[in-house]
Design an enzyme around this catalytic site. Sequence first.
Site, PDB file in Angstrom:
ATOM      1  CE  LYS A 237      -3.695  -2.496   2.317  1.00 11.88           C
ATOM      2  NZ  LYS A 237      -2.918  -3.743   2.555  1.00 11.88           N
ATOM      3  CB  CYS A 353      -6.944  -8.215   5.119  1.00 11.71           C
ATOM      4  SG  CYS A 353      -5.633  -8.884   6.146  1.00 11.71           S
TER       5      CYS A 353
END
Length: 404
Positions: A237, A353
């Site tokens: 990310k 997640c």
Amino acid sequence: MRLHRNLVLAVMDALYHIFNDDVYADKQIAQTLKRDKRWGSHDRGFIAETTYDIVRWKRLYAEIAEISEPFKRDELPRLFAVWATLKGISLPDWGVFEGTPTRRIKGRFDELKKTRAIGQSIPDWLDELGQKELGAMWDVEIAALNQQAPVVLRANTLKTTPAKLRQRLLDEQIVTKLLKEYPDALELEERKNVFATSVFKEGLFEVQDASSQEVARMLDVQPGMRVVDACAGAGGKTLHLAALMENKGNVVAMDIYQNKLNELKRRARRAGAHNIETRLIDSTKTVKKLHSKADRLLIDAPCSGLGVLKRNPDAKWKLQPEFIENIKKTQAQLLRDYAKMVKPGGKMVYATCSVLSSENEQQVSAFLDSQEGAGFVFDKEKKIYAHQSGYDGFYMALLERANT
């Protein structure tokens, strides 16, 4: 499909170590694939995908085969026989498969799949937790999480565009499709080893699930900002943030593990991302130096990882209830401590997640009710479920610090 003895033996050997030596499946498979340089891409694909499939369905297959852990080496052919029979693959006339009752396998499958924990091949405690937190949605979500993950790439917009990347991959016999809902994403039509391509070596893409690509975009970064990625890990990310910022400004990538930050540096060099600075969190001072300094903050928090079971099927066997309880305490602490890095008027994203509300919206709600969260306002959230998106399960919430 014709089964080859050396490939089947490689699968069973990998399974033995994964199940009995507490080795992560991806690491064991990578080790297994190094054993014979003569194996082609088809052979390597068979070993990797078959091993992952049997790991994914371990409980169901073991129940059908009527064996229990720890699995002995001479019991693993029974697990393989269940996999092959349910896939409609004829077992070869090898001694290890002698007397395999294929009709009984199919009958046991039809009977056992009616019980969700066995049919979806998960521990009882995890089934109870999923039911408690997701209710009726748990049925379809765990079924989706048991499917093989698609391979999704993120075009590195510092060097190319998704359309140009698609053509370059096609030149190397890799067929992809553009994903309209995800601006930088391409999905492979057929699984291939993309890391061996010249396109990868040139830094034109990263492998990153479509759901994961939503996180950096939610942070609403702009060129020239100071952005902190507080749990950067190896930087998937972080690299996306650098690309969205067009290499302008500063991305401070932080983690408690130096080896992960070293890997991030290697990836950043390949990607041509020059606005990334890494900082090891080796004391509270590292965070304190950035108090009220970040225009944007990403807390991609450590979590149960239940949203990424598609790609990490062995995680459900390694997870324990105590780990989830402990990680929730860590998440709450990170939110309270790291939020102080956001400057007045700045924004932060809390992401996991996981698909569990106790790791997601409940954490955000508790933070906003805390002393440290008093100056923040909830903006929006996104809950991504595998059964709806076809990709990983994710959660992300955008919060803004008041400009006072």
